[in-house]
Scaffold this motif. Structure first.
Motif, mmCIF file in Angstrom:
data_model
loop_
_atom_site.group_PDB
_atom_site.id
_atom_site.type_symbol
_atom_site.label_atom_id
_atom_site.label_comp_id
_atom_site.label_asym_id
_atom_site.label_seq_id
_atom_site.Cartn_x
_atom_site.Cartn_y
_atom_site.Cartn_z
ATOM 1 N N THR A 563 62.594 84.810 55.544
ATOM 2 C CA THR A 563 63.449 85.048 56.710
ATOM 3 C C THR A 563 62.595 85.660 57.805
ATOM 4 O O THR A 563 61.878 86.639 57.567
ATOM 5 N N SER A 564 62.646 85.062 58.999
ATOM 6 C CA SER A 564 61.816 85.552 60.101
ATOM 7 C C SER A 564 62.551 85.392 61.421
ATOM 8 O O SER A 564 63.183 84.367 61.673
ATOM 9 N N SER A 565 62.447 86.397 62.246
ATOM 10 C CA SER A 565 63.076 86.347 63.569
ATOM 11 C C SER A 565 62.156 85.731 64.612
ATOM 12 O O SER A 565 62.588 85.414 65.716
ATOM 13 N N THR A 583 67.123 87.865 60.416
ATOM 14 C CA THR A 583 66.587 89.186 60.090
ATOM 15 C C THR A 583 67.242 89.645 58.791
ATOM 16 O O THR A 583 68.333 89.179 58.438
ATOM 17 N N PRO A 584 66.634 90.609 58.075
ATOM 18 C CA PRO A 584 65.322 91.216 58.361
ATOM 19 C C PRO A 584 64.184 90.268 58.005
ATOM 20 O O PRO A 584 64.364 89.353 57.200
ATOM 21 N N ASP A 585 63.014 90.514 58.595
ATOM 22 C CA ASP A 585 61.845 89.700 58.287
ATOM 23 C C ASP A 585 61.386 90.020 56.860
ATOM 24 O O ASP A 585 60.893 91.130 56.586
ATOM 25 N N GLN A 586 61.545 89.039 55.971
ATOM 26 C CA GLN A 586 61.197 89.302 54.583
ATOM 27 C C GLN A 586 60.878 88.002 53.845
ATOM 28 O O GLN A 586 61.252 86.908 54.277
ATOM 29 N N CYS A 588 61.408 86.576 50.090
ATOM 30 C CA CYS A 588 62.027 86.777 48.787
ATOM 31 C C CYS A 588 61.487 85.740 47.818
ATOM 32 O O CYS A 588 61.608 84.529 48.044
ATOM 33 N N CYS A 593 62.122 90.905 47.095
ATOM 34 C CA CYS A 593 61.948 90.727 48.535
ATOM 35 C C CYS A 593 60.953 91.760 49.066
ATOM 36 O O CYS A 593 61.006 92.944 48.683
ATOM 37 N N SER A 594 60.073 91.302 49.938
ATOM 38 C CA SER A 594 59.058 92.179 50.524
ATOM 39 C C SER A 594 58.846 91.767 51.968
ATOM 40 O O SER A 594 59.247 90.670 52.384
ATOM 41 N N PRO A 595 58.184 92.621 52.791
ATOM 42 C CA PRO A 595 57.945 92.266 54.192
ATOM 43 C C PRO A 595 57.121 90.981 54.311
ATOM 44 O O PRO A 595 56.273 90.691 53.466
ATOM 45 N N TYR A 601 52.375 85.289 60.937
ATOM 46 C CA TYR A 601 52.959 85.224 62.274
ATOM 47 C C TYR A 601 52.059 84.443 63.225
ATOM 48 O O TYR A 601 50.827 84.543 63.175
#
Length: 603
Positions: A563-565, A583-586, A588, A593-595, A601
Motif C-alpha cells: 500500500t502506497s500513497s 495509506t498507510p504506506d506498508q 504486508c 506488515c512493515s514500512p 519510492y
C-alpha cells in the motif's frame, strides 16, 4: 425467425471464421454449428459428424486437402451424416467437451478433432487425422464413418449422453508439487518430458515466483535451463522475435512453425519476470523481441490477431527456412562465416535439407540478422487467422504491462493501455464480455476466460492508474455469472449443454484459474473480501494446473501486498507483489506488515 438451410451443399462460404472458410470448397456439405442445424438432425434422426480445428492447424490443412476433398468420402458423409465444422477458438466449450470424450477413448488427442455423434448428441467415436487412402493398415475416414453408421444402427440406445462434470479436486502439497515438476524436468535439454517440447508457460510463471521467494538453486536451475533452451534453440524466431508453437524434438531444434498470440503473451510475461529475477540482459532481449513481433506482425486496428500459419503454400515452415546456397549468395563470405559460428548452418541443413536458424553460441548478430529478415519479408508470408479474441488479447496486455514495469518502458505501457481501452470498448457490453470479433461482425459468444482475462488485465492497469478501478465492479460481476455454486462453467451459450470449466492450462491458463486470480487481485485492490468459494482452494495437478498453483501460493501469503500513497519504482518492487493506492504506506507479506522499503519510492 425461421432460418432455411440447404443441407444439400457446403454452407461455409459466408462464414466469418477464417478456419471455416478454408473448408468452403470441400465437397463435404459442411454446416456451421447452430440450433437450427442440431434441431434438423434430431427431427430427421440423422447422426452428426463434427470436425473441430483452427485456422493455423497443419494437420487440419492436410485433412482438408485429402479426405475432405475426396468425392467418395464426401458422398458417404453427405448421404448419412450432418457434417458440422467448428472453429475451436470461437467455441472452446464445444472443443473442450469433445476433446474430453476423445481423451476418454484414446488417452491422447489433437486437431483436427473429429467426433461422430447420434442425432441426440450421444458421442460414438472420436479420431484425429484420417486420410482418404489406407496406409500401414490405418483405416480411412470412410472406413471409420461406415463402422460408426453400423454401430449407431445397432447400439444407439445404449450410448451415454454427452455431458460435463465439475473437475475432480486433487489435493497436493507444495512440496509434492515441486517434487513432481522436478521429476519431469529434462536436465539435459531443459523443459519437461523427453519427447516434443512445448513451452511450459504456467509452470515457468509458478517456478519463477517460487524462486523469487525461496531462492532454491534447483528451482532456479530448472528455470534457467528451460528459458535458455527457448531463447537459443529452434522455438525462438531469431530474426523477427516471438516464439513458435512447440518443438517436435526433445532438443528444442525444429518447431511446429505456427505462431500463436497466446504463446507470445505468456512468454512475454515470464521472460520479463526472468529478466528482473536473474538480472539478465539476455532475457530482456527476448522480451523486447516478443514486443517487437507483437506490434510488427500481430497488431491490427488497435488489437492483436490470433495466429499465423505454420505452412506457406502447403509447405511447413517455408517462410522461415533457408537453403545453404541462398545464405551463401545473400551474405558476404565474412558474414556467412560469422553466421556459421553462431548458428547451426551447414550444407545438409537441419530440416529436410534446409536450415532453420538454431543457435549454439550465445551471441547476437544484429546486422546480419536484420539483413536476413529483410530478405525473408520479401517471401510469401504464412496465412493469418485474423480473428480478434478477447481473452488472448487481455493476456497480451498483462504481458505488456509486466514488461513495461520491469524493463521501465513507458512507451510500451502507453501502448498496452491503448490496447486495453480498445478491448473494453469492443467487447464489454452492459451484461457480459464478448469473446470474438471476425471481420465486421458484432462481438459474439461469452466465455469465462474472456471476462476473467479482461478483469485480470484491468487489475494490472489499476495498480498504476486508479481510474481503471472503476471498471472492476462490472467485470467482476460478469466473471461471477459463470459461478454456479457447484463450480465454474465455461459458457452461457444456449445451443450447447452446460460445460464445466476445465482447471487444466492448455496452453493458456484455465478459465477457472484466471477467474480466481482476477478475483483475488481485484478484491485486494478494492480492499474487499469476496466469497472464499470463488478463490483458490488447494494445490492441484503439477505441470497441468500450475497457474492455479501460483494462485494458491499467493493466497497462502507469498506475495507482497504493498500500500502506497505515492508512486513506486516498479523496477525495484518484488515481482510477487500487487500495489494498492492508499495509506498507510506498508508492505504486508506472509501475514506481517512493515514500512515500505525506502528504495522503492520513485525519485
Amino acid at each position: 425467425m425461421n432460418i432455411t438451410i440447404d443441407f444439400t451443399k457446403n454452407n461455409l462460404e459466408n462464414s466469418l471464421s477464417p478456419y471455416l472458410k478454408q473448408h468452403a470448397q470441400n465437397p463435404v456439405h459442411w454446416q456451421e454449428w447452430s440450433t437450427p442445424v442440431l434441431e434438423y438432425a434430431k427431427t430427421h434422426d440423422i447422426p452428426l459428424f463434427v470436425s473441430v480445428g483452427y485456422a493455423t492447424c497443419h494437420w487440419c490443412h492436410v485433412m482438408a486437402a485429402d479426405a475432405f476433398s475426396d468425392s467418395q468420402t464426401a458422398n458417404f458423409i453427405n448421404d448419412h451424416f450432418i457434417a458440422i465444422k467448428v472453429d475451436r477458438e470461437t467455441r472452446p466449450d464445444i472443443d473442450q467437451i469433445l476433446m474430453d470424450f476423445m481423451l476418454s477413448q484414446h488417452g491422447s488427442g489433437g486437431w483436427p478433432l473429429n467426433v461422430f455423434l447420434t442425432s441426440g448428441l450421444r458421442p460414438v467415436a472420436a479420431l484425429t487425422y484420417a486420410g482418404s487412402t489406407s496406409k500401414n493398415g490405418i483405416p480411412t475416414l470412410l472406413d471409420y464413418a461406415a463402422s460408426v453408421l453400423h454401430f449407431i444402427k445397432e447400439k444407439n440406445e445404449l450410448l451415454p449422453p454427452l455431458e460435463s462434470q465439475p473437475p475432480r479436486k486433487v489435493s497436493k502439497s507444495f512440496e509434492g508439487i515441486l517434487q513432481v515438476i522436478s521429476a519431469h524436468f529434462d536436465p539435459l535439454y531443459g523443459g519437461f518430458g523427453t519427447t516434443n517440447k512445448f513451452p511450459p508457460h504456467a509452470t515457468l510463471l509458478f517456478l519463477l515466483n517460487v524462486f523469487a521467494v525461496t531462492k532454491a538453486p534447483e528451482i532456479g536451475d530448472m528455470c534457467i535451463k528451460t528459458l535458455d533452451a527457448i531463447r537459443l534453440k529452434g522455438l525462438y524466431d531469431h530474426l523477427a522475435g516471438g516464439i513458435f508453437r512447440y518443438c517436435v524434438d526433445q532438443k528444442w531444434t525444429i518447431p511446429h512453425f505456427e505462431k500463436m498470440l497466446y504463446d507470445q503473451a505468456m512468454a512475454l510475461w515470464y521472460f520479463s519476470l526472468a529478466a528482473k529475477i536473474f538480472d539478465s540482459r539476455e532475457y530482456e532481449h527476448v522480451a523486447q523481441g516478443i514486443v517487437k513481433n507483437l506490434f510488427e506482425t500481430f497488431a491490427k486496428d488497435g488489437l492483436f490477431v490470433s495466429a499465423f500459419d505454420a505452412d506457406t503454400h502447403h509447405h511447413e515452415g517455408a517462410t522461415y527456412l533457408w537453403s545453404y546456397a541462398e545464405l551463401s549468395s545473400c551474405l558476404t563470405q565474412v558474414e556467412l562465416e560469422s553466421l556459421c559460428k553462431v548458428y547451426d548452418v551447414s550444407e545438409h541443413g537441419n530440416f529436410e535439407g534446409l536450415v532453420h536458424l538454431v543457435k549454439y553460441a550465445d551471441v547476437n548478430l544484429p546486422i546480419i540478422q536484420e539483413k536476413l529478415l529483410a530478405i525473408r519479408r520479401l517471401r510469401i508470408q504464412p496465412g493469418v487467422d485474423t480473428k480478434i479474441l478477447c481473452n488472448v488479447n487481455a493476456l497480451a496486455v498483462v504481458g505488456l504491462i509486466v514488461y513495461s514495469r520491469l524493463i521501465g518502458d513507458t512507451v510500451i505501457r502507453k501502448k498496452a493501455l491503448e490496447v486495453l481501452s480498445a478491448l473494453v470498448d469492443t467487447f464489454v457490453t452492459t451484461t457480459s464480455v464478448a469473446h470474438v470479433v471476425m471481420g465486421n461482425e458484432t462481438p459474439k459468444y461469452a466465455f469465462l476466460s474472456d471476462a476473467a482475462s479482461l478483469l485480470l488485465a484491468v487489475t494490472y492497469a489499476a495498480e498504476d492508474d486508479p481510474l481503471w478501478l472503476t471498471h472492476i465492479p462490472q467485470l467482476r460481476a460478469s466473471v461471477l455469472t459463470f459461478f454456479t455454486g457447484v463450480g465454474w462453467v465455461e459458457a452461457h451459450e444456449p445451443d450447447f449443454i452446460k460445460v464445466y470449466a476445465s482447471e487444466t492450462d492448455h496452453p493458456m491458463p484455465s478459465g477457472y484459474a484466471l477467474a480466481c486470480m482476477a478475483l483475488l487481485r481485484s478484491d485486494t485492490l478494492l480492499g474487499t473480501h469476496g466469497n472464499a468459494d470463488h478463490f483458490f482452494k488447494e494445490y492441484q495437478h503439477p505441470l497441468g494446473s500450475d497457474f492455479s498453483n501460483l494462485g494458491v501460493f499467493f493466497q497462502e501469503g507469498f506475495w507482497h501486498i504493498i500500500t502506497s500513497s505515492t508512486p513506486l519504482d516498479t523496477k525495484k518492487v518484488p515481482i510477487n507483489s500487487i500495489v494498492v493506492k492508499g495509506t498507510p504506506d506498508q508492505d504486508c507479506y506472509a501475514g506481517v506488515c512493515s514500512p515500505v522499503t525506502s528504495s522503492w519510492y520513485c525519485v
